[in-house]
Design a protein around this motif. Structure first.
Motif, PDB file in Angstrom:
ATOM      1  N   THR A  95      64.168   6.726  19.490  1.00  0.00           N
ATOM      2  CA  THR A  95      63.682   5.682  18.777  1.00  0.00           C
ATOM      3  C   THR A  95      63.138   4.361  19.594  1.00  0.00           C
ATOM      4  OG1 THR A  95      65.869   5.058  18.532  1.00  0.00           O
ATOM      5  CG2 THR A  95      64.787   6.454  16.708  1.00  0.00           C
ATOM      6  N   THR A  96      63.675   4.479  20.816  1.00  0.00           N
ATOM      7  CA  THR A  96      63.126   3.353  21.501  1.00  0.00           C
ATOM      8  C   THR A  96      62.335   3.851  22.915  1.00  0.00           C
ATOM      9  OG1 THR A  96      65.256   3.540  23.124  1.00  0.00           O
ATOM     10  CG2 THR A  96      65.402   2.028  20.999  1.00  0.00           C
ATOM     11  N   ALA A 113      70.362  -5.786  23.001  1.00  0.00           N
ATOM     12  CA  ALA A 113      70.844  -6.169  21.542  1.00  0.00           C
ATOM     13  C   ALA A 113      70.174  -5.500  20.451  1.00  0.00           C
ATOM     14  CB  ALA A 113      70.695  -7.812  21.345  1.00  0.00           C
ATOM     15  N   ALA A 114      68.714  -5.405  20.229  1.00  0.00           N
ATOM     16  CA  ALA A 114      68.000  -4.873  19.579  1.00  0.00           C
ATOM     17  C   ALA A 114      68.149  -3.492  19.478  1.00  0.00           C
ATOM     18  CB  ALA A 114      66.722  -4.980  19.622  1.00  0.00           C
ATOM     19  N   SER A 115      68.639  -2.908  20.537  1.00  0.00           N
ATOM     20  CA  SER A 115      68.840  -1.361  20.497  1.00  0.00           C
ATOM     21  C   SER A 115      70.229  -1.328  20.128  1.00  0.00           C
ATOM     22  CB  SER A 115      68.717  -0.725  22.144  1.00  0.00           C
ATOM     23  OG  SER A 115      69.070   0.471  21.980  1.00  0.00           O
ATOM     24  N   SER A 116      71.046  -2.007  20.511  1.00  0.00           N
ATOM     25  CA  SER A 116      72.515  -1.590  19.850  1.00  0.00           C
ATOM     26  C   SER A 116      72.584  -1.924  18.312  1.00  0.00           C
ATOM     27  CB  SER A 116      73.453  -2.652  20.382  1.00  0.00           C
ATOM     28  OG  SER A 116      73.477  -2.453  21.829  1.00  0.00           O
ATOM     29  N   MET A 117      71.851  -2.815  18.010  1.00  0.00           N
ATOM     30  CA  MET A 117      71.717  -3.093  16.443  1.00  0.00           C
ATOM     31  C   MET A 117      71.237  -2.161  15.521  1.00  0.00           C
ATOM     32  SD  MET A 117      72.839  -4.899  13.926  1.00  0.00           S
ATOM     33  CE  MET A 117      73.261  -6.312  14.907  1.00  0.00           C
ATOM     34  N   SER A 118      70.216  -1.397  16.245  1.00  0.00           N
ATOM     35  CA  SER A 118      69.328  -0.361  15.780  1.00  0.00           C
ATOM     36  C   SER A 118      70.385   1.010  15.701  1.00  0.00           C
ATOM     37  CB  SER A 118      68.263  -0.081  16.618  1.00  0.00           C
ATOM     38  OG  SER A 118      67.761   1.373  16.014  1.00  0.00           O
ATOM     39  N   ALA A 119      71.152   1.066  16.418  1.00  0.00           N
ATOM     40  CA  ALA A 119      72.114   2.164  16.485  1.00  0.00           C
ATOM     41  C   ALA A 119      73.180   1.909  15.502  1.00  0.00           C
ATOM     42  CB  ALA A 119      72.755   2.326  17.943  1.00  0.00           C
ATOM     43  N   LEU A 120      73.860   0.724  15.133  1.00  0.00           N
ATOM     44  CA  LEU A 120      74.471   0.296  14.268  1.00  0.00           C
ATOM     45  C   LEU A 120      73.996   0.639  13.063  1.00  0.00           C
ATOM     46  CD1 LEU A 120      76.346  -3.113  15.481  1.00  0.00           C
ATOM     47  CD2 LEU A 120      77.314  -0.899  15.094  1.00  0.00           C
ATOM     48  N   ASP A 339      78.358   0.706  25.173  1.00  0.00           N
ATOM     49  CA  ASP A 339      78.531   1.943  25.035  1.00  0.00           C
ATOM     50  C   ASP A 339      78.116   2.547  23.789  1.00  0.00           C
ATOM     51  OD1 ASP A 339      80.340   0.167  23.783  1.00  0.00           O
ATOM     52  OD2 ASP A 339      82.038   1.409  23.792  1.00  0.00           O
ATOM     53  N   TYR A 340      77.400   1.637  22.972  1.00  0.00           N
ATOM     54  CA  TYR A 340      76.344   2.280  21.864  1.00  0.00           C
ATOM     55  C   TYR A 340      74.872   1.555  22.126  1.00  0.00           C
ATOM     56  CZ  TYR A 340      77.979  -1.859  19.156  1.00  0.00           C
ATOM     57  OH  TYR A 340      78.339  -3.334  18.693  1.00  0.00           O
ATOM     58  N   GLU A 341      74.679   1.322  23.180  1.00  0.00           N
ATOM     59  CA  GLU A 341      73.232   0.777  23.473  1.00  0.00           C
ATOM     60  C   GLU A 341      72.289   1.984  24.012  1.00  0.00           C
ATOM     61  OE1 GLU A 341      70.079  -0.093  24.897  1.00  0.00           O
ATOM     62  OE2 GLU A 341      71.179  -0.943  26.538  1.00  0.00           O
ATOM     63  N   PHE A 342      71.807   2.670  22.957  1.00  0.00           N
ATOM     64  CA  PHE A 342      71.200   3.888  23.199  1.00  0.00           C
ATOM     65  C   PHE A 342      69.646   3.560  23.193  1.00  0.00           C
ATOM     66  CE2 PHE A 342      74.831   5.257  21.167  1.00  0.00           C
ATOM     67  CZ  PHE A 342      75.208   6.392  21.871  1.00  0.00           C
ATOM     68  N   GLY A 343      69.339   2.723  24.184  1.00  0.00           N
ATOM     69  CA  GLY A 343      67.705   2.269  24.368  1.00  0.00           C
ATOM     70  C   GLY A 343      67.418   3.298  25.716  1.00  0.00           C
ATOM     71  N   ARG A 344      66.055   3.632  25.579  1.00  0.00           N
ATOM     72  CA  ARG A 344      65.505   4.675  26.373  1.00  0.00           C
ATOM     73  C   ARG A 344      65.317   4.139  27.897  1.00  0.00           C
ATOM     74  NH1 ARG A 344      61.864   8.842  26.263  1.00  0.00           N
ATOM     75  NH2 ARG A 344      63.432   9.544  24.410  1.00  0.00           N
ATOM     76  N   ALA A 345      65.100   2.685  27.953  1.00  0.00           N
ATOM     77  CA  ALA A 345      64.955   2.117  29.416  1.00  0.00           C
ATOM     78  C   ALA A 345      66.415   2.105  30.077  1.00  0.00           C
ATOM     79  CB  ALA A 345      64.359   0.774  29.126  1.00  0.00           C
TER      80      ALA A 345
END
Length: 417
Positions: A95-96, A113-120, A339-345
């Motif tokens: 998604t990222t 922060a945006a990536s973590s919020m997206s996972a949440l 630990d839940y920041e699933f950003g591609r970069a």
């Protein structure tokens, strides 16, 4: 023969070829992977470096995200393992994938922060999804915020469980029995492994639901221990081993100055301390075993035949263990949600760092130094030595190994080096 050791800089080591593994170094190789959620792509980078080396593991053991990485490794042919790991990590960060790379400073912080919020809010594709609002209506409410059915489908697609159960590679994952609170290992030497065993190891409450296996429910093994090191090294019959232990939380850090930094530091200390305590305890214990065995051989027969000597002899061991620590130490603070920041970069950066750290460690190969007679176990952390300014050496085919190069000194009681 050239007996001169060459002191290397970090960049030298990262680009230096690893010395050939001599036939005399015949230890079995294990790979032990800890939990840490999204940080686990660092482990994939470490494995990619090992896959190109002469140190392919014959045993993999993991907890939580480490269990998932281990399943992908053990459940694929050697030439497919890195490709399957990449497929998993690119899938759960899909998604990222179009987000910009290499952002710095506050821009990087905002993206994380945006990536973590997206996972949440939305979950992560192929891993977990938020429960429907309707599921919270009625008497029987869920016992977790997310559904992990997507992970089961992903594991069954990427992992050949028949290969794992063929025992071509030893495989073990740790989980906690919800009812008894006891730690349990699912080991392909004893158990027919299914996707549920891997999922149980990573079912961290209250985010993820417990997994039922043979009438018992299991949660994430990290609730009790974040490392399967002692299980691997204590298993009987014991074998001399070189074990690469990959930890995703680092013990050392700065004193926090904000609540966000406090949360991140708290998480690092809690999870790294369990690994550190287990490693130090094993180090001391195995040195005791080794010296019991050495001392017993020096006893006169009349003492060997005493009940006390026979009792102690049962605890002796002739094996020797080399433990190589590879710890994810990010170059900048990543926040309590790392630990839940699933950003591609971020995933790509962690993977790359894991690969560099492992190649640097392989280039130094401190375990090739002669084993001191009094030692049963040695612990190495090449990256720590480089970061703290200690000398690091490498050996080529014509160099004699440098005794203790890169070895961590045995810690005093209560001290971590």
């Amino acid at each position: 023969m050239n007996m001169r050791a060459k002191q290397m800089t970090p960049s030298d080591l990262a680009n230096a070829p690893a010395p050939r593994r001599p036939e005399s170094y015949d230890k079995k190789v294990a790979l032990v992977l800890q939990g840490g959620g999204a940080l686990g792509s660092y482990q994939a980078g470490v494995y990619e470096a090992l896959a190109e080396s002469e140190y392919l593991p014959d045993w993999v053991a993991g907890i939580s995200i480490g269990a998932i990485n281990c399943a992908i490794i053990a459940g694929n042919a050697p030439e497919k393992r890195v490709e399957r790991l990449r497929e998993f990590w690119e899938g759960i960060t899909a998604t990222t994938k179009l987000w910009p790379n290499a952002l710095m400073g506050p821009f990087a912080d905002s993206q994380r922060a945006a990536s973590s919020m997206s996972a949440l809010v939305y979950g992560t594709p192929g891993f977990f999804a938020p429960r429907s609002p309707m599921s919270w209506i009625g008497k029987a409410k869920p016992t977790s915020y997310y559904d992990t059915a997507p992970l089961k489908a992903t594991l069954e697609r990427l992992v050949d469980f028949d290969r794992i159960n063929s025992k071509e590679m030893r495989f073990a994952v740790g989980a906690v029995n919800v009812r008894t609170g006891s730690f349990a290992y699912f080991d392909n030497a004893k158990t027919k492994i299914r996707a549920e065993h891997v999922m149980a190891s990573g079912s961290l409450p209250p985010g993820f639901p417990s997994v039922e296996i043979d009438g018992e429910h299991y949660w994430d093994g990290g609730l009790v221990s974040n490392t399967p090191l002692e299980y691997v090294l204590d298993y009987i019959p014991r074998r001399s081993r070189l074990t690469f232990q990959v930890d995703l939380f680092h013990a050392r850090g700065q004193v926090p100055t904000t609540l966000e930094e406090v949360s991140e530091r708290d998480k690092d200390i809690r999870y790294s301390s369990r690994t550190r305590t287990g490693t130090n305890a094993f180090h001391v214990k195995h040195d005791v075993r080794h010296n019991i065995n050495t001392l017993y051989d020096k006893l006169p027969d009349e003492l060997k035949n005493t009940p006390e000597a026979k009792f102690l002899y049962n605890f002796g061991c002739v094996t020797t263990m080399d433990i190589v620590q590879l710890i994810y130490r990010p170059h900048d603070a990543q926040g309590a949600t790392k630990d839940y920041e699933f950003g591609r970069a971020t995933m790509d950066a962690r993977w790359k760092q894991g690969m560099i750290d492992a190649k640097t460690t392989l280039a130094a190969s401190p375990w090739l130094a002669p084993m001191p007679k009094e030692a049963g176990a040695r612990v190495f952390d090449v990256m720590h030595d480089l970061l703290t300014g200690k000398a690091a050496h490498t050996h080529d085919e014509h160099d004699a190994p440098i005794a203790g190069a890169g070895a961590k000194p045995k810690p005093k009681r209560g001290e971590h080096v």
